[in-house]
Scaffold this motif. Sequence first.
Motif, PDB file in Angstrom:
ATOM      1  N   THR A 102       2.790  10.003   7.301  1.00 52.24           N
ATOM      2  CA  THR A 102       2.128  10.089   5.972  1.00 52.24           C
ATOM      3  C   THR A 102       1.464   8.800   5.558  1.00 52.24           C
ATOM      4  O   THR A 102       1.377   7.722   6.103  1.00 52.24           O
ATOM      5  CB  THR A 102       3.520  10.299   5.059  1.00 52.24           C
ATOM      6  OG1 THR A 102       4.531   9.167   4.914  1.00 52.24           O
ATOM      7  CG2 THR A 102       4.432  11.517   5.740  1.00 52.24           C
ATOM      8  N   GLU A 103       1.492   8.973   4.166  1.00 52.77           N
ATOM      9  CA  GLU A 103       0.389   7.757   3.745  1.00 52.77           C
ATOM     10  C   GLU A 103       0.686   7.688   2.097  1.00 52.77           C
ATOM     11  O   GLU A 103       0.898   8.618   1.219  1.00 52.77           O
ATOM     12  CB  GLU A 103      -1.017   7.986   3.918  1.00 52.77           C
ATOM     13  CG  GLU A 103      -1.676   9.194   3.215  1.00 52.77           C
ATOM     14  CD  GLU A 103      -3.024   9.493   3.387  1.00 52.77           C
ATOM     15  OE1 GLU A 103      -3.665   8.819   4.251  1.00 52.77           O
ATOM     16  OE2 GLU A 103      -3.493  10.169   2.706  1.00 52.77           O
ATOM     17  N   TRP A 104       0.619   6.416   1.672  1.00 49.46           N
ATOM     18  CA  TRP A 104       1.126   5.956   0.228  1.00 49.46           C
ATOM     19  C   TRP A 104      -0.262   5.503  -0.275  1.00 49.46           C
ATOM     20  O   TRP A 104      -0.963   6.145  -0.957  1.00 49.46           O
ATOM     21  CB  TRP A 104       2.151   4.961  -0.013  1.00 49.46           C
ATOM     22  CG  TRP A 104       2.552   4.831  -1.410  1.00 49.46           C
ATOM     23  CD1 TRP A 104       2.095   5.221  -2.279  1.00 49.46           C
ATOM     24  CD2 TRP A 104       3.735   3.817  -2.033  1.00 49.46           C
ATOM     25  NE1 TRP A 104       2.698   4.698  -3.498  1.00 49.46           N
ATOM     26  CE2 TRP A 104       3.643   3.824  -3.181  1.00 49.46           C
ATOM     27  CE3 TRP A 104       4.532   3.054  -0.983  1.00 49.46           C
ATOM     28  CZ2 TRP A 104       4.643   3.046  -3.791  1.00 49.46           C
ATOM     29  CZ3 TRP A 104       5.286   2.035  -1.736  1.00 49.46           C
ATOM     30  CH2 TRP A 104       5.573   2.219  -3.182  1.00 49.46           C
ATOM     31  N   ALA A 105      -0.499   4.071  -0.012  1.00 50.44           N
ATOM     32  CA  ALA A 105      -1.756   3.533  -0.352  1.00 50.44           C
ATOM     33  C   ALA A 105      -1.857   2.337  -0.026  1.00 50.44           C
ATOM     34  O   ALA A 105      -1.235   1.857   0.673  1.00 50.44           O
ATOM     35  CB  ALA A 105      -1.708   3.291  -2.054  1.00 50.44           C
ATOM     36  N   ALA A 106      -2.910   1.517   0.022  1.00 55.93           N
ATOM     37  CA  ALA A 106      -3.003   0.307   0.577  1.00 55.93           C
ATOM     38  C   ALA A 106      -2.292  -0.671  -0.066  1.00 55.93           C
ATOM     39  O   ALA A 106      -2.052  -0.547  -1.493  1.00 55.93           O
ATOM     40  CB  ALA A 106      -4.519  -0.306   0.494  1.00 55.93           C
ATOM     41  N   PRO A 107      -1.475  -1.762   0.301  1.00 53.90           N
ATOM     42  CA  PRO A 107      -0.689  -2.397  -0.191  1.00 53.90           C
ATOM     43  C   PRO A 107      -1.389  -3.172  -1.211  1.00 53.90           C
ATOM     44  O   PRO A 107      -0.590  -3.376  -2.538  1.00 53.90           O
ATOM     45  CB  PRO A 107      -0.026  -3.673   0.652  1.00 53.90           C
ATOM     46  CG  PRO A 107      -0.379  -2.747   1.984  1.00 53.90           C
ATOM     47  CD  PRO A 107      -1.542  -1.912   1.755  1.00 53.90           C
ATOM     48  N   LYS A 108      -2.432  -3.613  -1.199  1.00 53.09           N
ATOM     49  CA  LYS A 108      -3.065  -4.205  -2.645  1.00 53.09           C
ATOM     50  C   LYS A 108      -3.456  -3.467  -3.608  1.00 53.09           C
ATOM     51  O   LYS A 108      -3.649  -3.844  -4.782  1.00 53.09           O
ATOM     52  CB  LYS A 108      -4.537  -4.867  -2.059  1.00 53.09           C
ATOM     53  CG  LYS A 108      -5.493  -3.970  -1.488  1.00 53.09           C
ATOM     54  CD  LYS A 108      -6.606  -5.024  -0.964  1.00 53.09           C
ATOM     55  CE  LYS A 108      -7.845  -4.137  -0.634  1.00 53.09           C
ATOM     56  NZ  LYS A 108      -8.853  -4.819  -0.044  1.00 53.09           N
ATOM     57  N   VAL A 109      -3.382  -2.062  -3.541  1.00 54.56           N
ATOM     58  CA  VAL A 109      -3.388  -0.989  -4.797  1.00 54.56           C
ATOM     59  C   VAL A 109      -2.202  -1.057  -5.310  1.00 54.56           C
ATOM     60  O   VAL A 109      -2.074  -0.749  -6.474  1.00 54.56           O
ATOM     61  CB  VAL A 109      -3.975   0.197  -4.158  1.00 54.56           C
ATOM     62  CG1 VAL A 109      -4.011   1.283  -5.195  1.00 54.56           C
ATOM     63  CG2 VAL A 109      -5.408   0.108  -3.432  1.00 54.56           C
ATOM     64  N   LEU A 110      -0.894  -1.052  -4.713  1.00 55.84           N
ATOM     65  CA  LEU A 110       0.161  -0.647  -5.108  1.00 55.84           C
ATOM     66  C   LEU A 110       1.299  -1.520  -5.362  1.00 55.84           C
ATOM     67  O   LEU A 110       1.902  -1.672  -6.263  1.00 55.84           O
ATOM     68  CB  LEU A 110       1.080   0.442  -4.370  1.00 55.84           C
ATOM     69  CG  LEU A 110       1.481   0.087  -2.809  1.00 55.84           C
ATOM     70  CD1 LEU A 110       2.749  -0.764  -2.814  1.00 55.84           C
ATOM     71  CD2 LEU A 110       1.177   1.227  -1.848  1.00 55.84           C
ATOM     72  N   ARG A 111       0.908  -3.018  -4.901  1.00 51.30           N
ATOM     73  CA  ARG A 111       1.795  -3.932  -5.153  1.00 51.30           C
ATOM     74  C   ARG A 111       1.916  -4.560  -6.406  1.00 51.30           C
ATOM     75  O   ARG A 111       3.064  -5.236  -6.776  1.00 51.30           O
ATOM     76  CB  ARG A 111       1.666  -5.069  -4.041  1.00 51.30           C
ATOM     77  CG  ARG A 111       0.267  -5.912  -4.345  1.00 51.30           C
ATOM     78  CD  ARG A 111      -0.058  -6.596  -2.826  1.00 51.30           C
ATOM     79  NE  ARG A 111      -1.150  -7.329  -3.073  1.00 51.30           N
ATOM     80  CZ  ARG A 111      -1.872  -7.732  -2.129  1.00 51.30           C
ATOM     81  NH1 ARG A 111      -1.229  -8.089  -0.836  1.00 51.30           N
ATOM     82  NH2 ARG A 111      -3.258  -8.515  -2.115  1.00 51.30           N
TER      83      ARG A 111
END
Length: 372
Positions: A102-111
């Motif tokens: 599955t996928e969430w988002a790039a870390p730099k987007v969500l962190r």
Amino acid sequence: MGRGDSQACKILLPFLSPPQVIEPEDIHAKCGLGYLHTSHCLASGEVMISTLGDPKGNGKGGFVLLDGETFEVKGTWEKPGGAAPLGYDFWYQPRHNVMISTEWAAPKVLREGFNPADVEAGLYGSHLYVWDWQRHEIVQTLPLQDGLIPLEIRFLHNPAAAQGFVGCALSSNIQRFFKNQGGTWSAEKVIQVPPKKVKGWILPEMPGLITDILLSLDDRFLYFSNWLHGDLRQYDISDPQKPRLTGQLFLGGSIVKGGPVQVLEDQELKSQPEPLVVKGKRVAGGPQMIQLSLDGKRLYVTTSLYSAWDKQFYPDLIREGSVMLQVDVDTVKGGLKLNPNFLVDFGKEPLGPALAHELRYPGGDCSSDIWL
């Protein structure tokens, strides 16, 4: 393992003598990966861990392999250059020569927290990746219709079954994925949690935000948590295409009475739920990670999602720490009931309030056991 911060690759192995730490630099150098998430044991004896990105915080859905005896970082499971664009969770099913991630988002987007503009910009995931288990490569990218941020994924425990469920957080629905006669895979929405029209929140509509799901070992019940709405749900999945709601319990959340959010329109509730107090402590946050006892009778719940998002949506969690609760399950007729005598308060840790997240049983549990 940490999630989303500068130590996102650090792994502590306290059960070894002496305790060992796998440093981020080792994983960065050997794998080109960072921001680790889900771990599963393989039949080979190795340990496999999914990732959300590369060391710089860009999206990269790869898999780190550890030696099962020494825990040495061996490299990546996928072929060189074969990582998915984004990553998060995974489950494999050897009898069908398949793994799905599955996928969430790039870390730099969500962190740094949730920004609605990132959704409009298409920076959050909406796909499943179907992998050939033997060849270690993606064979199908499966777009999910109305399936934003597919997080936790579970095959049925029956090793012959070629179907399972994935919880889509932002669109607040459960999708069933299944194998077609021709060998390809499809998905269909089988549960939808309607949003609530609200006042005093960052958006005019609040999604449930399904953050965790699991299946009982007998594949009869599906459970999931709505971290924002604050409810925990149980569905009978005897017919996987038509799940039937059999239990619902509110454990905090963002819409409790007396809170800053006013519900203007609700398709499910006639009134806002009461705040939750257990053993004299008002519970901050909402139900998040869940784990079921092997007999299916006790469901354990924690309340922290991810520190940056905790701070944004439940600032009391940062000050007071998260908790773990126990819910008693009716495994005959279905139903959920809070155990009023059980509370683990992580706000009283010696070094200050802590944000407890994942729950695991030693030796295997309902969300890690994969049968061959």
